[in-house]
Design a protein around this motif. Structure first.
Motif, PDB file in Angstrom:
ATOM      1  N   THR A 185     -37.689   7.645  22.707  1.00 23.13           N
ATOM      2  CA  THR A 185     -38.480   6.996  23.750  1.00 23.13           C
ATOM      3  C   THR A 185     -39.274   8.081  24.487  1.00 23.13           C
ATOM      4  OG1 THR A 185     -36.431   7.069  25.009  1.00 23.13           O
ATOM      5  CG2 THR A 185     -37.058   4.945  24.142  1.00 23.13           C
ATOM      6  N   ASP A 186     -40.031   7.671  25.473  1.00 17.80           N
ATOM      7  CA  ASP A 186     -40.911   8.590  26.197  1.00 17.80           C
ATOM      8  C   ASP A 186     -40.095   9.505  27.132  1.00 17.80           C
ATOM      9  OD1 ASP A 186     -43.272   7.387  25.012  1.00 17.80           O
ATOM     10  OD2 ASP A 186     -42.642   5.607  26.105  1.00 17.80           O
ATOM     11  N   PRO A 187     -40.738  10.559  27.670  1.00 20.15           N
ATOM     12  CA  PRO A 187     -39.950  11.559  28.416  1.00 20.15           C
ATOM     13  C   PRO A 187     -39.506  11.142  29.816  1.00 20.15           C
ATOM     14  CG  PRO A 187     -42.222  12.283  28.184  1.00 20.15           C
ATOM     15  CD  PRO A 187     -42.117  10.974  27.484  1.00 20.15           C
ATOM     16  N   PHE A 188     -38.979   9.958  29.945  1.00 28.47           N
ATOM     17  CA  PHE A 188     -38.299   9.560  31.174  1.00 28.47           C
ATOM     18  C   PHE A 188     -37.163   8.633  30.768  1.00 28.47           C
ATOM     19  CE2 PHE A 188     -40.867   5.824  30.594  1.00 28.47           C
ATOM     20  CZ  PHE A 188     -42.153   6.293  30.324  1.00 28.47           C
ATOM     21  N   GLY A 189     -36.164   8.466  31.622  1.00 23.43           N
ATOM     22  CA  GLY A 189     -34.992   7.678  31.234  1.00 23.43           C
ATOM     23  C   GLY A 189     -34.175   8.440  30.212  1.00 23.43           C
ATOM     24  N   PRO A 190     -33.477   7.716  29.292  1.00 27.47           N
ATOM     25  CA  PRO A 190     -32.553   8.393  28.372  1.00 27.47           C
ATOM     26  C   PRO A 190     -33.224   9.397  27.446  1.00 27.47           C
ATOM     27  CG  PRO A 190     -32.785   6.042  27.814  1.00 27.47           C
ATOM     28  CD  PRO A 190     -33.452   6.247  29.140  1.00 27.47           C
ATOM     29  N   GLY A 191     -34.532   9.258  27.226  1.00 27.09           N
ATOM     30  CA  GLY A 191     -35.234  10.134  26.289  1.00 27.09           C
ATOM     31  C   GLY A 191     -35.660  11.469  26.890  1.00 27.09           C
ATOM     32  N   GLU A 192     -35.509  11.625  28.187  1.00 24.54           N
ATOM     33  CA  GLU A 192     -36.044  12.802  28.881  1.00 24.54           C
ATOM     34  C   GLU A 192     -35.565  14.129  28.285  1.00 24.54           C
ATOM     35  OE1 GLU A 192     -35.589  12.349  33.106  1.00 24.54           O
ATOM     36  OE2 GLU A 192     -36.509  14.309  33.485  1.00 24.54           O
ATOM     37  N   GLY A 193     -34.258  14.185  27.996  1.00 21.99           N
ATOM     38  CA  GLY A 193     -33.678  15.428  27.482  1.00 21.99           C
ATOM     39  C   GLY A 193     -34.223  15.835  26.120  1.00 21.99           C
ATOM     40  N   LEU A 194     -34.835  14.885  25.410  1.00 26.10           N
ATOM     41  CA  LEU A 194     -35.340  15.168  24.065  1.00 26.10           C
ATOM     42  C   LEU A 194     -36.727  15.800  24.098  1.00 26.10           C
ATOM     43  CD1 LEU A 194     -34.090  11.909  22.304  1.00 26.10           C
ATOM     44  CD2 LEU A 194     -32.890  14.063  22.635  1.00 26.10           C
ATOM     45  N   PHE A 195     -37.188  16.155  25.283  1.00 28.64           N
ATOM     46  CA  PHE A 195     -38.475  16.848  25.433  1.00 28.64           C
ATOM     47  C   PHE A 195     -38.274  18.198  26.120  1.00 28.64           C
ATOM     48  CE2 PHE A 195     -39.598  12.458  24.793  1.00 28.64           C
ATOM     49  CZ  PHE A 195     -40.806  12.488  24.121  1.00 28.64           C
ATOM     50  N   THR A 196     -37.034  18.706  26.103  1.00 31.06           N
ATOM     51  CA  THR A 196     -36.755  19.957  26.824  1.00 31.06           C
ATOM     52  C   THR A 196     -36.725  21.159  25.886  1.00 31.06           C
ATOM     53  OG1 THR A 196     -34.378  19.627  26.546  1.00 31.06           O
ATOM     54  CG2 THR A 196     -35.351  18.775  28.582  1.00 31.06           C
ATOM     55  N   LYS A 197     -36.886  22.317  26.478  1.00 30.04           N
ATOM     56  CA  LYS A 197     -36.847  23.574  25.725  1.00 30.04           C
ATOM     57  C   LYS A 197     -35.473  23.761  25.083  1.00 30.04           C
ATOM     58  CE  LYS A 197     -39.035  27.699  25.442  1.00 30.04           C
ATOM     59  NZ  LYS A 197     -38.230  28.609  24.774  1.00 30.04           N
ATOM     60  N   GLU A 198     -34.440  23.404  25.842  1.00 32.03           N
ATOM     61  CA  GLU A 198     -33.079  23.534  25.314  1.00 32.03           C
ATOM     62  C   GLU A 198     -32.938  22.720  24.027  1.00 32.03           C
ATOM     63  OE1 GLU A 198     -29.887  21.509  27.315  1.00 32.03           O
ATOM     64  OE2 GLU A 198     -28.550  22.165  25.712  1.00 32.03           O
ATOM     65  N   PHE A 199     -33.452  21.500  24.058  1.00 29.55           N
ATOM     66  CA  PHE A 199     -33.330  20.624  22.892  1.00 29.55           C
ATOM     67  C   PHE A 199     -34.080  21.197  21.685  1.00 29.55           C
ATOM     68  CE2 PHE A 199     -35.114  16.998  20.441  1.00 29.55           C
ATOM     69  CZ  PHE A 199     -33.934  16.554  19.879  1.00 29.55           C
ATOM     70  N   TYR A 200     -35.316  21.622  21.881  1.00 27.48           N
ATOM     71  CA  TYR A 200     -36.094  22.153  20.747  1.00 27.48           C
ATOM     72  C   TYR A 200     -35.437  23.412  20.184  1.00 27.48           C
ATOM     73  CZ  TYR A 200     -39.654  18.885  22.408  1.00 27.48           C
ATOM     74  OH  TYR A 200     -40.315  17.756  22.816  1.00 27.48           O
ATOM     75  N   GLY A 201     -34.912  24.261  21.065  1.00 25.39           N
ATOM     76  CA  GLY A 201     -34.220  25.469  20.614  1.00 25.39           C
ATOM     77  C   GLY A 201     -32.996  25.112  19.777  1.00 25.39           C
ATOM     78  N   ASN A 202     -32.274  24.105  20.207  1.00 28.56           N
ATOM     79  CA  ASN A 202     -31.087  23.679  19.455  1.00 28.56           C
ATOM     80  C   ASN A 202     -31.470  23.023  18.126  1.00 28.56           C
ATOM     81  OD1 ASN A 202     -29.164  24.682  21.203  1.00 28.56           O
ATOM     82  ND2 ASN A 202     -29.138  22.822  22.455  1.00 28.56           N
ATOM     83  N   CYS A 203     -32.597  22.335  18.094  1.00 24.91           N
ATOM     84  CA  CYS A 203     -33.075  21.764  16.825  1.00 24.91           C
ATOM     85  C   CYS A 203     -33.402  22.901  15.860  1.00 24.91           C
ATOM     86  CB  CYS A 203     -34.307  20.891  17.042  1.00 24.91           C
ATOM     87  SG  CYS A 203     -33.923  19.291  17.755  1.00 24.91           S
ATOM     88  N   TYR A 204     -34.049  23.938  16.365  1.00 22.48           N
ATOM     89  CA  TYR A 204     -34.369  25.099  15.516  1.00 22.48           C
ATOM     90  C   TYR A 204     -33.092  25.637  14.877  1.00 22.48           C
ATOM     91  CZ  TYR A 204     -36.185  29.585  13.979  1.00 22.48           C
ATOM     92  OH  TYR A 204     -36.536  30.661  13.204  1.00 22.48           O
ATOM     93  N   LYS A 205     -32.094  25.806  15.697  1.00 20.00           N
ATOM     94  CA  LYS A 205     -30.805  26.354  15.245  1.00 20.00           C
ATOM     95  C   LYS A 205     -30.117  25.412  14.253  1.00 20.00           C
ATOM     96  CE  LYS A 205     -27.659  26.586  18.537  1.00 20.00           C
ATOM     97  NZ  LYS A 205     -26.610  25.663  18.151  1.00 20.00           N
ATOM     98  N   ALA A 206     -30.274  24.119  14.446  1.00 16.82           N
ATOM     99  CA  ALA A 206     -29.604  23.125  13.588  1.00 16.82           C
ATOM    100  C   ALA A 206     -30.258  23.006  12.213  1.00 16.82           C
ATOM    101  CB  ALA A 206     -29.614  21.763  14.281  1.00 16.82           C
ATOM    102  N   LEU A 207     -31.480  23.557  12.081  1.00 17.27           N
ATOM    103  CA  LEU A 207     -32.213  23.430  10.816  1.00 17.27           C
ATOM    104  C   LEU A 207     -31.838  24.541   9.840  1.00 17.27           C
ATOM    105  CD1 LEU A 207     -35.776  22.578  12.180  1.00 17.27           C
ATOM    106  CD2 LEU A 207     -34.380  21.074  10.753  1.00 17.27           C
TER     107      LEU A 207
END
Ligand code: AAT
Length: 282
Positions: free
Chosen positions: A157-179
Protein backbone atom coordinates in the motif's frame (compact mmCIF):
# COMPACT_ATOMS: atom_id res chain seq x y z
CA UNK A 1 -30.57 5.60 -5.65
CA UNK A 2 -27.13 5.69 -7.26
CA UNK A 3 -24.09 4.54 -5.30
CA UNK A 4 -20.63 5.86 -6.16
CA UNK A 5 -17.16 5.06 -4.82
CA UNK A 6 -15.15 8.28 -4.64
CA UNK A 7 -11.47 8.66 -3.85
CA UNK A 8 -9.78 12.01 -3.35
CA UNK A 9 -6.72 12.10 -5.54
CA UNK A 10 -5.82 15.59 -4.33
CA UNK A 11 -7.68 18.18 -2.26
CA UNK A 12 -9.13 19.41 -5.56
CA UNK A 13 -9.56 16.26 -7.62
CA UNK A 14 -11.74 13.22 -7.04
CA UNK A 15 -12.10 9.99 -8.97
CA UNK A 16 -15.44 8.16 -8.90
CA UNK A 17 -16.75 4.82 -10.07
CA UNK A 18 -20.44 4.01 -10.16
CA UNK A 19 -21.05 1.04 -7.89
CA UNK A 20 -23.48 -1.69 -8.74
CA UNK A 21 -23.42 -3.18 -5.24
CA UNK A 22 -21.20 -3.59 -2.24
CA UNK A 23 -19.97 -7.16 -1.89
CA UNK A 24 -17.97 -7.05 1.33
CA UNK A 25 -17.05 -4.65 4.09
CA UNK A 26 -14.84 -5.42 7.06
CA UNK A 27 -12.64 -3.69 9.58
CA UNK A 28 -9.43 -5.54 10.40
CA UNK A 29 -6.83 -4.73 13.02
CA UNK A 30 -4.97 -2.77 10.31
CA UNK A 31 -7.47 -1.22 7.93
CA UNK A 32 -10.95 -1.07 6.50
CA UNK A 33 -11.50 -3.50 3.65
CA UNK A 34 -14.23 -3.02 1.03
CA UNK A 35 -15.10 -4.89 -2.13
CA UNK A 36 -17.57 -3.51 -4.68
CA UNK A 37 -19.03 -4.54 -8.02
CA UNK A 38 -19.11 -1.98 -10.81
CA UNK A 39 -20.18 -2.03 -14.44
CA UNK A 40 -17.11 -0.30 -15.84
CA UNK A 41 -14.27 -1.85 -13.81
CA UNK A 42 -15.77 -5.10 -12.58
CA UNK A 43 -15.14 -6.04 -8.98
CA UNK A 44 -12.73 -3.82 -7.05
CA UNK A 45 -10.91 -3.79 -3.70
CA UNK A 46 -10.28 -0.72 -1.57
CA UNK A 47 -8.35 -0.42 1.69
CA UNK A 48 -9.14 2.54 3.96
CA UNK A 49 -11.01 4.02 1.00
CA UNK A 50 -8.03 3.83 -1.40
CA UNK A 51 -8.18 1.85 -4.62
CA UNK A 52 -6.01 -1.27 -4.56
CA UNK A 53 -7.16 -3.07 -7.69
CA UNK A 54 -10.00 -3.54 -10.13
CA UNK A 55 -10.69 -6.65 -12.19
CA UNK A 56 -10.52 -4.56 -15.34
CA UNK A 57 -7.03 -3.04 -15.00
CA UNK A 58 -5.15 -5.18 -12.43
CA UNK A 59 -3.41 -7.09 -15.23
CA UNK A 60 -1.34 -4.01 -16.04
CA UNK A 61 0.03 -3.62 -12.51
CA UNK A 62 0.60 -7.31 -11.85
CA UNK A 63 2.20 -8.08 -15.21
CA UNK A 64 4.53 -5.11 -14.90
CA UNK A 65 5.60 -5.81 -11.32
CA UNK A 66 6.38 -9.48 -12.12
CA UNK A 67 7.42 -9.96 -15.77
CA UNK A 68 9.89 -7.05 -15.95
CA UNK A 69 12.23 -8.51 -13.28
CA UNK A 70 11.55 -12.12 -14.33
CA UNK A 71 12.72 -11.34 -17.88
CA UNK A 72 15.98 -9.83 -16.58
CA UNK A 73 17.13 -12.14 -13.80
CA UNK A 74 18.69 -15.36 -15.09
CA UNK A 75 17.53 -17.94 -12.60
CA UNK A 76 14.80 -17.06 -10.17
CA UNK A 77 14.03 -19.90 -7.78
CA UNK A 78 12.97 -18.26 -4.56
CA UNK A 79 10.78 -15.16 -4.47
CA UNK A 80 9.56 -12.98 -1.61
CA UNK A 81 6.37 -10.98 -2.17
CA UNK A 82 5.66 -8.35 0.46
CA UNK A 83 2.05 -7.17 0.63
CA UNK A 84 0.06 -8.34 -2.37
CA UNK A 85 -2.51 -10.28 -0.35
CA UNK A 86 -4.88 -10.08 -3.30
CA UNK A 87 -2.69 -12.71 -4.98
CA UNK A 88 -2.25 -10.93 -8.33
CA UNK A 89 1.57 -10.93 -8.23
CA UNK A 90 1.59 -14.57 -7.09
CA UNK A 91 -0.70 -15.51 -9.99
CA UNK A 92 1.83 -14.16 -12.49
CA UNK A 93 4.81 -15.71 -10.65
CA UNK A 94 3.45 -19.26 -10.56
CA UNK A 95 3.42 -19.26 -14.36
CA UNK A 96 7.22 -19.69 -14.28
CA UNK A 97 8.15 -23.36 -13.97
CA UNK A 98 11.62 -22.50 -12.56
CA UNK A 99 10.19 -20.72 -9.54
CA UNK A 100 10.40 -23.20 -6.67
CA UNK A 101 9.20 -21.18 -3.71
CA UNK A 102 7.19 -18.02 -3.15
CA UNK A 103 6.97 -16.52 0.34
CA UNK A 104 4.03 -14.12 0.51
CA UNK A 105 4.23 -11.81 3.52
CA UNK A 106 0.93 -10.04 4.03
CA UNK A 107 0.24 -8.13 7.24
CA UNK A 108 -3.53 -8.53 7.08
CA UNK A 109 -5.04 -12.03 7.12
CA UNK A 110 -8.48 -10.54 6.49
CA UNK A 111 -7.37 -9.15 3.09
CA UNK A 112 -6.33 -12.63 1.97
CA UNK A 113 -9.52 -14.22 3.24
CA UNK A 114 -11.74 -11.61 1.58
CA UNK A 115 -9.83 -11.87 -1.73
CA UNK A 116 -9.96 -15.68 -1.70
CA UNK A 117 -13.72 -15.50 -1.29
CA UNK A 118 -14.59 -12.56 -3.53
CA UNK A 119 -11.70 -11.98 -5.93
CA UNK A 120 -10.80 -15.37 -7.42
CA UNK A 121 -9.41 -13.61 -10.52
CA UNK A 122 -6.39 -12.47 -8.48
CA UNK A 123 -6.44 -14.85 -5.50
CA UNK A 124 -6.96 -18.05 -7.49
CA UNK A 125 -3.33 -19.19 -7.34
CA UNK A 126 -2.67 -18.57 -3.64
CA UNK A 127 -3.15 -22.30 -3.03
CA UNK A 128 -0.33 -23.27 -5.40
CA UNK A 129 1.93 -25.71 -3.48
CA UNK A 130 4.97 -23.46 -4.04
CA UNK A 131 3.32 -20.58 -2.15
CA UNK A 132 3.83 -20.14 1.61
CA UNK A 133 1.75 -17.40 3.20
CA UNK A 134 3.17 -15.58 6.23
CA UNK A 135 0.94 -13.20 8.14
CA UNK A 136 3.51 -10.67 9.23
CA UNK A 137 4.79 -7.14 8.81
CA UNK A 138 7.16 -7.17 5.83
CA UNK A 139 9.46 -4.72 7.60
CA UNK A 140 10.03 -7.18 10.43
CA UNK A 141 10.03 -10.29 8.22
CA UNK A 142 13.05 -9.23 6.14
CA UNK A 143 15.17 -8.19 9.13
CA UNK A 144 16.35 -11.73 9.81
CA UNK A 145 16.86 -12.80 6.17
CA UNK A 146 20.25 -13.07 4.51
CA UNK A 147 21.25 -14.16 1.01
CA UNK A 148 17.99 -16.00 0.55
CA UNK A 149 15.80 -14.57 -2.24
CA UNK A 150 16.50 -14.16 -5.95
CA UNK A 151 13.71 -11.62 -6.26
CA UNK A 152 11.79 -9.45 -3.80
CA UNK A 153 8.54 -7.86 -4.99
CA UNK A 154 7.25 -5.06 -2.79
CA UNK A 155 3.55 -4.93 -3.65
CA UNK A 156 2.58 -2.61 -0.85
CA UNK A 157 0.00 0.00 0.00
CA UNK A 158 1.03 3.66 -0.08
CA UNK A 159 3.52 5.15 2.42
CA UNK A 160 1.04 5.78 5.22
CA UNK A 161 -0.75 3.35 7.54
CA UNK A 162 0.57 -0.24 7.62
CA UNK A 163 2.64 0.26 4.45
CA UNK A 164 4.72 3.14 5.82
CA UNK A 165 7.62 0.98 7.01
CA UNK A 166 8.01 -0.49 3.52
CA UNK A 167 9.32 2.84 2.22
CA UNK A 168 12.13 3.25 4.78
CA UNK A 169 15.89 3.09 4.41
CA UNK A 170 16.00 0.31 6.99
CA UNK A 171 13.63 -1.79 4.91
CA UNK A 172 15.50 -1.31 1.61
CA UNK A 173 18.81 -2.10 3.32
CA UNK A 174 17.35 -5.30 4.74
CA UNK A 175 15.95 -6.25 1.32
CA UNK A 176 19.45 -5.83 -0.12
CA UNK A 177 20.81 -8.15 2.54
CA UNK A 178 18.00 -10.69 2.01
CA UNK A 179 18.79 -10.98 -1.71
CA UNK A 180 21.22 -13.44 -3.29
CA UNK A 181 24.18 -11.99 -5.22
CA UNK A 182 22.17 -12.07 -8.47
CA UNK A 183 19.07 -10.69 -6.81
CA UNK A 184 16.81 -7.70 -7.45
CA UNK A 185 13.98 -5.89 -5.72
CA UNK A 186 11.00 -4.43 -7.54
CA UNK A 187 8.56 -2.13 -5.81
CA UNK A 188 5.42 -0.16 -6.55
CA UNK A 189 6.95 3.28 -6.67
CA UNK A 190 3.98 5.65 -6.45
CA UNK A 191 3.02 8.31 -9.00
CA UNK A 192 5.10 11.24 -10.24
CA UNK A 193 2.14 13.37 -11.29
CA UNK A 194 0.47 15.09 -8.36
CA UNK A 195 3.01 16.98 -6.22
CA UNK A 196 2.05 15.29 -2.96
CA UNK A 197 2.51 11.81 -4.45
CA UNK A 198 5.69 12.92 -6.21
CA UNK A 199 7.33 13.92 -2.94
CA UNK A 200 6.74 10.45 -1.48
CA UNK A 201 7.99 8.92 -4.70
CA UNK A 202 11.19 10.99 -4.64
CA UNK A 203 11.86 10.15 -1.02
CA UNK A 204 11.50 6.42 -1.70
CA UNK A 205 13.72 6.66 -4.76
CA UNK A 206 16.49 8.41 -2.86
CA UNK A 207 16.49 5.66 -0.25
CA UNK A 208 16.58 2.94 -2.89
CA UNK A 209 19.52 4.45 -4.80
CA UNK A 210 21.39 4.76 -1.51
CA UNK A 211 20.87 1.02 -0.88
CA UNK A 212 21.45 -0.58 -4.33
CA UNK A 213 24.22 -0.18 -6.94
CA UNK A 214 21.75 -0.42 -9.86
CA UNK A 215 18.44 1.38 -9.61
CA UNK A 216 16.05 2.33 -12.42
CA UNK A 217 12.44 3.46 -12.58
CA UNK A 218 9.85 2.27 -15.10
CA UNK A 219 6.27 3.24 -15.76
CA UNK A 220 2.87 1.94 -16.73
CA UNK A 221 -0.56 3.35 -17.30
CA UNK A 222 -2.95 2.25 -14.56
CA UNK A 223 -6.33 3.95 -15.09
CA UNK A 224 -7.66 3.57 -11.54
CA UNK A 225 -4.61 4.88 -9.64
CA UNK A 226 -4.21 8.63 -9.03
CA UNK A 227 -3.46 10.37 -12.36
CA UNK A 228 -3.21 6.97 -14.08
CA UNK A 229 0.56 7.40 -14.39
CA UNK A 230 2.31 4.90 -12.16
CA UNK A 231 5.94 4.05 -11.49
CA UNK A 232 7.80 0.93 -10.45
CA UNK A 233 11.33 0.68 -9.10
CA UNK A 234 13.88 -1.91 -10.26
CA UNK A 235 16.83 -2.13 -7.86
CA UNK A 236 19.50 -4.74 -8.28
CA UNK A 237 22.90 -5.97 -7.15
CA UNK A 238 24.26 -6.99 -10.53
CA UNK A 239 21.74 -7.09 -13.36
CA UNK A 240 20.72 -4.07 -15.39
CA UNK A 241 17.05 -4.07 -16.45
CA UNK A 242 17.79 -3.34 -20.11
CA UNK A 243 21.41 -4.36 -20.71
CA UNK A 244 20.77 -7.78 -19.16
CA UNK A 245 17.28 -8.18 -20.55
CA UNK A 246 16.99 -11.38 -22.55
CA UNK A 247 13.94 -10.94 -24.79
CA UNK A 248 14.49 -14.19 -26.67
CA UNK A 249 14.70 -16.24 -23.47
CA UNK A 250 11.53 -14.67 -22.12
CA UNK A 251 9.65 -15.22 -25.39
CA UNK A 252 10.76 -18.85 -25.43
CA UNK A 253 8.76 -19.39 -22.23
CA UNK A 254 5.62 -18.84 -24.29
CA UNK A 255 3.73 -16.90 -21.62
CA UNK A 256 0.68 -15.07 -22.92
CA UNK A 257 0.36 -11.56 -21.52
CA UNK A 258 -2.19 -8.79 -21.99
CA UNK A 259 0.07 -5.78 -21.37
CA UNK A 260 3.70 -6.78 -21.08
CA UNK A 261 5.80 -7.48 -24.18
CA UNK A 262 9.41 -7.03 -25.33
CA UNK A 263 8.88 -3.49 -26.66
CA UNK A 264 7.05 -2.42 -23.50
CA UNK A 265 9.90 -3.84 -21.42
CA UNK A 266 12.40 -1.45 -22.97
CA UNK A 267 9.99 1.43 -23.53
CA UNK A 268 8.74 1.46 -19.95
CA UNK A 269 12.18 2.63 -18.79
CA UNK A 270 12.01 5.69 -21.08
CA UNK A 271 10.79 8.39 -18.73
CA UNK A 272 9.26 11.77 -19.49
CA UNK A 273 11.59 14.72 -18.83
CA UNK A 274 9.63 15.97 -15.85
CA UNK A 275 9.91 12.56 -14.19
CA UNK A 276 13.63 12.36 -14.91
CA UNK A 277 14.03 15.77 -13.32
CA UNK A 278 12.08 14.72 -10.24
CA UNK A 279 14.34 11.68 -9.88
CA UNK A 280 17.53 13.63 -10.45
CA UNK A 281 16.78 16.68 -8.37
CA UNK A 282 17.06 14.95 -5.02
N1 AAT B 1 -1.69 -5.90 -5.79
C1 AAT B 1 -2.16 -4.57 -5.73
C2 AAT B 1 -2.72 -4.32 -4.39
C3 AAT B 1 -2.03 -3.72 -3.41
S1 AAT B 1 -2.48 -4.14 -1.84
C4 AAT B 1 -1.08 -4.04 -0.84
C5 AAT B 1 -1.16 -5.00 0.35
O1 AAT B 1 -0.05 -4.70 1.20
C6 AAT B 1 -2.40 -4.92 1.22
O2 AAT B 1 -3.06 -6.14 1.21
C7 AAT B 1 -1.87 -4.58 2.62
O3 AAT B 1 -2.58 -5.22 3.66
C8 AAT B 1 -0.45 -5.06 2.51
N2 AAT B 1 0.49 -4.42 3.46
C9 AAT B 1 0.50 -3.13 3.86
N3 AAT B 1 1.50 -2.92 4.72
C10 AAT B 1 2.16 -4.09 4.88
C11 AAT B 1 3.28 -4.50 5.66
N4 AAT B 1 3.92 -3.64 6.44
N5 AAT B 1 3.68 -5.79 5.57
C12 AAT B 1 3.03 -6.68 4.76
N6 AAT B 1 1.95 -6.33 4.02
C13 AAT B 1 1.52 -5.06 4.07
C14 AAT B 1 -1.05 -2.63 -3.67
C15 AAT B 1 -1.79 -1.40 -4.02
C16 AAT B 1 -0.93 -0.24 -4.46
C17 AAT B 1 -1.75 1.01 -4.36
C18 AAT B 1 -1.13 2.11 -5.09
N7 AAT B 1 -1.88 3.33 -4.92
Amino acid sequence: MELWFTEEHTDNVTFSIKVDRQIYSGQSEFQRIDIFDSLEFGRFLTLDGYMMLTEKDEFIYHEMIVHVPMAVLPEVKKVLVIGGGDGGAVRELVRYPNVEQIDLVEIDRQVIEACKTYLPQTAGKLDDPRVAIHYADGLKFVRSKKDEYDLIIVDSTDPFGPGEGLFTKEFYGNCYKALTENGAMVNQHESPFYPKDAVAMQRAHKRIIDSFPISRVYQAHIPTYPSGHWLFGFASKKYHPIENYDAAAWKALGLKTKYYNDKIHVGAFALPNYVKELLEEM
